[in-house]
Motif scaffolding. Structure first.
Motif, PDB file in Angstrom:
ATOM      1  N   THR A 195     -20.449  -0.780 -17.201  1.00 15.10           N
ATOM      2  CA  THR A 195     -20.496  -0.823 -18.665  1.00 15.10           C
ATOM      3  C   THR A 195     -21.931  -0.953 -19.161  1.00 15.10           C
ATOM      4  N   GLU A 200     -23.656   0.323 -23.149  1.00 20.43           N
ATOM      5  CA  GLU A 200     -22.764  -0.237 -24.160  1.00 20.43           C
ATOM      6  C   GLU A 200     -23.255  -1.645 -24.492  1.00 20.43           C
ATOM      7  N   GLN A 201     -23.874  -1.798 -25.651  1.00 17.35           N
ATOM      8  CA  GLN A 201     -24.525  -3.054 -26.005  1.00 17.35           C
ATOM      9  C   GLN A 201     -23.849  -3.781 -27.161  1.00 17.35           C
ATOM     10  N   VAL A 203     -20.999  -4.194 -28.324  1.00 17.04           N
ATOM     11  CA  VAL A 203     -19.551  -4.334 -28.178  1.00 17.04           C
ATOM     12  C   VAL A 203     -19.269  -5.618 -27.418  1.00 17.04           C
ATOM     13  N   SER A 207     -15.057  -4.756 -23.420  1.00 16.68           N
ATOM     14  CA  SER A 207     -15.130  -3.290 -23.377  1.00 16.68           C
ATOM     15  C   SER A 207     -15.151  -2.754 -21.954  1.00 16.68           C
TER      16      SER A 207
END
Length: 218
Positions: A195, A200-201, A203, A207
């Motif tokens: 991830t 993807e930061q 979130v 996630s």
């Protein structure tokens, strides 16, 4: 630590409440440094999302010298709904915090796998989530994280993936030190690593459930 560290600014008899999620041995080393300085460290890691903290309803783990723990209780009561003592070892509360975060990770991975299987088999994932959390899994953890996973919408952010990846790495390290096989911890850490690699930061760390859905072609 060091000549310009905050330790040199503390007066004799001061107490440092360490609320960070760190390795147990980190707090033990800090406790030794405090003892040499004439101050005291009490590990005080907290459980709860930002909205829980804002409401003053965190759960607090506490470990360190008894007298210092007792002196901190009024402060801990100001931001927490309950404090649990784990004795004099400064690293003990950190172990509890890591174990707690690991268990949260197992909830996320388990819900992700169950909801993904249900959806692939033709069920409505949100309806299935609602059934689960109204019956066998009717508790705040399954409801809050499960909702994010069911809707595949990971806002608001309780903690970002990179932060909890660090925590899971600490879990795996402590498990290795103690000689405890923890295959689920490695799975969760790997899901978080993927991830983070996908950048993807902004979130919630839940996630990483998307890795399960994507692996199933959803």
């Amino acid at each position: 630590m060091g000549p310009e560290g905050f330790l040199t600014t503390l007066p004799q008899g001061a107490i440092h409440a360490s609320c960070s999620t760190v390795a147990p041995d980190t707090n033990r080393r800090l406790a030794e440094a405090h003892q040499q300085h004439g101050s005291t460290l009490v590990a005080s890691p907290v459980f709860g999302k930002p909205d829980v903290a804002q409401a003053g309803n965190l759960w607090v783990g506490s470990s360190g010298p008894t007298e210092a723990r007792q002196r901190l209780e009024p402060l801990q009561a100001a931001f927490g709904q309950g404090t649990y003592s784990f004795g004099d070892d400064a690293g003990a509360a950190s172990v509890a915090k890591l174990c707690g975060n690991f268990l949260l990770g197992t909830v996320i991975e388990g819900m992700a796998e169950a909801l993904t299987l249900a959806e692939k088999a033709g069920l409505d994932r949100v309806a299935f989530y609602e059934m689960l959390t109204s019956t066998l899994f009717n508790n705040p953890i399954y409801k809050s994280y499960g909702k994010l996973i069911a809707e595949r919408h990971y806002q608001p952010v309780g903690a970002p993936p990179a932060i909890i990846r660090k925590d899971m790495n600490l879990v795996v390290q402590e498990a290795y030190k103690q000689g405890v096989p923890m295959p689920f911890a490695n799975i969760i850490r790997d899901q978080l690593t993927a991830t983070v690699a996908l950048n993807e930061q902004d979130v919630d760390w839940a996630s990483f459930a998307e890795r399960v859905a994507q692996g199933a072609g959803l």
